[in-house]
Design an enzyme around this catalytic site. Structure first.
Site, PDB file in Angstrom:
ATOM      1  CB  SER A   1      71.055  47.135  32.805  1.00 45.80           C
ATOM      2  OG  SER A   1      69.936  46.642  33.511  1.00 45.80           O
TER       3      SER A   1
ATOM      4  CE1 TYR B   1      68.995  51.954  33.643  1.00 53.31           C
ATOM      5  CE2 TYR B   1      68.190  49.733  33.237  1.00 53.31           C
ATOM      6  CZ  TYR B   1      69.101  50.588  33.827  1.00 53.31           C
ATOM      7  OH  TYR B   1      70.106  50.073  34.614  1.00 53.31           O
TER       8      TYR B   1
END
Length: 296
Positions: free
Chosen positions: A143, A157
């Site tokens: 990401s 995350y």
């Protein structure tokens, strides 16, 4: 892997969002695709969208945390297609407790899927690519939060996605002798279902949702079409690119982070020449490994 037609791809989280866009893009390029996903509704939706398509694909249910099931599904895919060439470890989740107050269960859920799922995909599927000796490619989905850290709400995350990035870069060097390419995908805001829970909470004004997650949920309305990103993934597989970054809105921030890193280097501290010699040798070794890729 310049020639992809007829090659077989295995995609986790493949029935929606970026994963399904990869599946469609690969099929359009003449590849065969195994679409693996945990969600029955996503799998049903994917089958509905592909109904009547006579290209070679299969759908399988898979929880990427379940190593035994992963091996059984891999067996099923190999039995159907014969060989496996491309693996896209794409499954992931996006909601988590604030890192500043998270407990073990919060960490375990996020890490078991976002990092553990990638590890399980590599350990389960890499030997199957090696077995036929034809080379192949692995794409691990990190990401932009694996390069640029998110604050409190996205901290867990971020931790998992940074780990995916590091794992992928090391794996890329390790697999050069096998002629297996490795790329790391760094999506920014893309139209996926990863924030469906947050969007539901925003729409209903219910639940204890933090401002960062709420902001991301709203911003997704203007997110990138996953088909655009999937096209970049296919390009990276063909070119053996190390990184896939499709969101140009991060250019200034990436440059700023690079400046901060360079400015943090203390040049006034003593450096033993023998230590420098060791690091120069390590660096040259990595350069030699990278040079071998150019011969592909």
């Amino acid at each position: 892997m310049r020639e992809v037609e007829g090659k077989v791809a295995f995609i986790t989280g493949g029935a929606s969002g970026i994963g399904f866009a990869m599946a469609r893009t690969f099929l359009n390029a003449g590849m065969k695709v195994a679409i693996a996903d945990f969600s029955d509704s996503n799998l049903d939706d994917a089958r509905d969208q592909l109904a009547g398509d006579n290209r070679d694909y299969m759908t399988v249910k898979l929880d990427v945390r379940d190593r035994t099931a992963f091996a059984l599904v891999a067996d099923e895919v190999e039995a159907h297609f014969g060989k496996l060439h491309v693996v896209c470890n794409n499954a992931g989740i996006g909601m988590a407790e604030l890192i500043s107050r998270a407990g073990y269960a919060d960490w375990d859920e996020m890490m078991d899927i976002n990092l553990g799922g990638v590890i399980n995909g590599v350990v389960t599927l890499l030997p199957r690519i090696r077995r036929h000796g034809e080379g192949g490619h692995i794409v691990n989905t990190s990401s932009m939060a694996g390069i640029l850290p998110l604050p409190d709400a996205g901290g867990i995350y971020t931790a998992g996605k940074f780990a995916v990035r590091g794992m992928t870069e090391s794996l890329r060097l390790a697999l050069v002798p096998d002629r297996i390419g490795v790329s790391c995908l760094f999506p920014g805001l893309t139209k996926t279902r990863i924030l469906d829970k947050a969007k539901e909470q925003v729409a209903s004004a219910a639940g204890d949702i933090d401002p960062v997650s709420a902001g991301f949920a709203v911003a997704q309305e203007n997110a990138m079409d996953p088909m655009d990103l999937a096209g970049a993934v296919l390009d990276a597989i063909r070119n053996n690119d190390p990184y896939i970054i499709g969101h140009a809105e991060f250019i200034d921030e990436l440059e700023e982070q690079h400046r901060e890193l360079m400015a943090a280097i203390r040049r006034d501290l003593p450096m033993d020449p023998r230590r420098a010699e060791f690091e120069n040798g390590r660096r040259e070794g990595i350069r030699e490994i990278k040079a071998q890729m150019q011969a592909w």
